[in-house]
Enzyme design. Sequence first.
Site, short mmCIF file in Angstrom:
data_model
loop_
_atom_site.label_atom_id
_atom_site.label_comp_id
_atom_site.label_asym_id
_atom_site.label_seq_id
_atom_site.Cartn_x
_atom_site.Cartn_y
_atom_site.Cartn_z
N TYR A 11 0.82 -1.22 0.00
CA TYR A 11 0.00 0.00 0.00
C TYR A 11 0.86 1.28 0.00
O TYR A 11 0.86 2.04 -0.98
CB TYR A 11 -0.92 -0.08 1.22
CG TYR A 11 -1.76 1.11 1.54
CD1 TYR A 11 -2.45 1.81 0.55
CD2 TYR A 11 -1.92 1.51 2.87
CE1 TYR A 11 -3.26 2.89 0.88
CE2 TYR A 11 -2.73 2.58 3.21
CZ TYR A 11 -3.39 3.27 2.22
OH TYR A 11 -4.18 4.33 2.56
N SER A 77 2.53 -5.76 9.58
CA SER A 77 2.18 -4.51 10.24
C SER A 77 0.85 -4.52 11.00
O SER A 77 0.24 -3.47 11.15
CB SER A 77 2.16 -3.38 9.21
OG SER A 77 1.16 -3.63 8.26
N THR A 117 6.40 3.43 13.20
CA THR A 117 4.98 3.46 13.58
C THR A 117 4.72 4.16 14.90
O THR A 117 5.59 4.16 15.80
CB THR A 117 4.47 2.00 13.70
OG1 THR A 117 3.14 2.02 14.22
CG2 THR A 117 5.32 1.17 14.63
N TYR A 141 4.44 -6.04 17.42
CA TYR A 141 4.66 -5.22 16.22
C TYR A 141 5.46 -3.96 16.55
O TYR A 141 6.49 -3.66 15.93
CB TYR A 141 3.31 -4.87 15.58
CG TYR A 141 3.43 -3.83 14.51
CD1 TYR A 141 4.23 -4.05 13.39
CD2 TYR A 141 2.79 -2.59 14.62
CE1 TYR A 141 4.37 -3.08 12.42
CE2 TYR A 141 2.93 -1.62 13.65
CZ TYR A 141 3.71 -1.86 12.56
OH TYR A 141 3.86 -0.90 11.60
N HIS A 187 -8.32 -2.80 8.68
CA HIS A 187 -8.26 -1.37 8.96
C HIS A 187 -9.63 -0.71 8.87
O HIS A 187 -10.46 -1.08 8.04
CB HIS A 187 -7.28 -0.68 8.01
CG HIS A 187 -5.87 -1.14 8.21
ND1 HIS A 187 -5.29 -2.12 7.44
CD2 HIS A 187 -4.95 -0.79 9.14
CE1 HIS A 187 -4.07 -2.34 7.87
NE2 HIS A 187 -3.83 -1.55 8.90
N1 UFG Z 1 -11.60 -0.39 14.52
C1 UFG Z 1 -12.93 -0.70 14.78
N2 UFG Z 1 -13.53 -1.62 13.96
C2 UFG Z 1 -12.88 -2.24 12.92
C3 UFG Z 1 -11.53 -1.90 12.69
C4 UFG Z 1 -10.91 -0.98 13.51
O1 UFG Z 1 -13.56 -0.17 15.68
O2 UFG Z 1 -13.49 -3.07 12.24
C5 UFG Z 1 -10.93 0.61 15.39
C6 UFG Z 1 -9.71 0.07 16.08
O3 UFG Z 1 -10.04 -0.57 17.28
C7 UFG Z 1 -8.89 1.36 16.27
C8 UFG Z 1 -9.26 2.22 15.05
O4 UFG Z 1 -10.49 1.66 14.56
O5 UFG Z 1 -9.29 2.01 17.42
C9 UFG Z 1 -8.24 2.17 13.95
O6 UFG Z 1 -7.94 0.80 13.68
P1 UFG Z 1 -7.05 0.32 12.46
O7 UFG Z 1 -7.03 -1.18 12.51
O8 UFG Z 1 -7.51 0.96 11.22
O9 UFG Z 1 -5.63 0.92 12.78
P2 UFG Z 1 -4.72 0.75 14.09
O10 UFG Z 1 -4.81 2.06 14.82
O11 UFG Z 1 -5.03 -0.46 14.86
O12 UFG Z 1 -3.30 0.48 13.50
C10 UFG Z 1 -2.72 1.23 12.45
C11 UFG Z 1 -1.72 0.34 11.73
C12 UFG Z 1 -0.57 0.01 12.64
C13 UFG Z 1 0.00 1.26 13.28
C14 UFG Z 1 -1.08 2.08 13.93
C15 UFG Z 1 -0.51 3.36 14.45
O13 UFG Z 1 -2.32 -0.86 11.29
O14 UFG Z 1 0.44 -0.61 11.86
O15 UFG Z 1 -2.10 2.36 12.97
O16 UFG Z 1 -1.54 4.16 14.96
F1 UFG Z 1 0.89 0.92 14.22
#
Ligand code: UFG
Length: 326
Positions: A11, A77, A117, A141, A187
Amino acid sequence: MNVLVTGGAGYVGSITSEALLARGHRVVVVDDLRTGHRDAVPEGAAFVLADVADAELVGYALEEHRVEAILHFAASSLVGESMAAPLDYFDNNVSGALRLWRTALRHGVRRVVVSSTAALYGTPDEVPIPETARLAPESVYGETKLQLERALQWLATTAGVGSVALRYFNAAGASPTRGEDHRPETHLIPIVLEAAAGRRPKVAVFGDDYPTPDGTAVRDYVHVEDLAAAHVRALEILEPGVARAFNLGNGQGYSVRQVIDVAREVTGRDIVAETSPRRAGDPPVLVADAAAARRDLDWTPRHPDLRDIVATAWDWHRANPEGYGA
Ligand code: UFG
């Protein structure tokens, strides 16, 4: 410059490869396609199908293309996945990178830019988070990326390596031709857009009892083309023997519910959201203080508005409902 981009079929790596080519750099992508897509690699880039740990193939690519710098994106990631498969994460993100540095040094390449990150910070003491905040990852991670940054600091003093680690907050959005296609998708923004498109029935909101205004977790979403621009700048300011690190975010947090509301507005579609339990390892709030990147990389995000970020992702999703296809 002649640049080797690992993970250039992924990506952020593919969109940065586009940006490098547009800036007149020459690009050779090394990717083993374990999660990347061959079709994501821009036409103007050379492509070598290889694991970054493969000294022979990477060495060949470095020589053949007279590589002067490496942009290292190739990594696993996902926070949740890293807790379930820690050794895979250490293997891919730490051992793989160390082998890559070994090959690079053997071939005289001492300039690197790496993806890092916000997960380095764990649950931060202060928000927005400056680079000087305590580094205390709460996931395997995050730990692997911290080890990667530390190795680069030692290689700066011992081997003259010049590096920049870019600590992304939440990468999101799409370029007109390239977007996010993870399988399975975990995500938030692509999941919300799949729900808007009717490709999934609803969005699970992971936790609504966080200490935030609406109880859902807050993140700093940053446009992938702005991340790409920061990589191009980082390449241009690298100094031998100096390891630097910069946060990349807009300094503005949005809750999960706010993201869903913005997606409803942008798409004009109904999106069903349902509260679910918290997801393990998710900090309540992650928002960047990116003043250092603005100052030292002369970085000004061109898509700071969440509506714009979601709109570009929606355009790409509608044009490519199957992502990069089978
Ligand atoms: N979320 C939901 N429902 C979903 C998916 C995500 O409520 O179906 C929430 C998660 O709990 C989180 C937020 O949406 O609070 C963002 O979640 P993402 O999975 O989109 O992203 P993350 O914050 O978990 O992680 C991303 C990258 C990591 C990086 C991080 C840094 O995947 O590699 O951002 O902030 F480390």
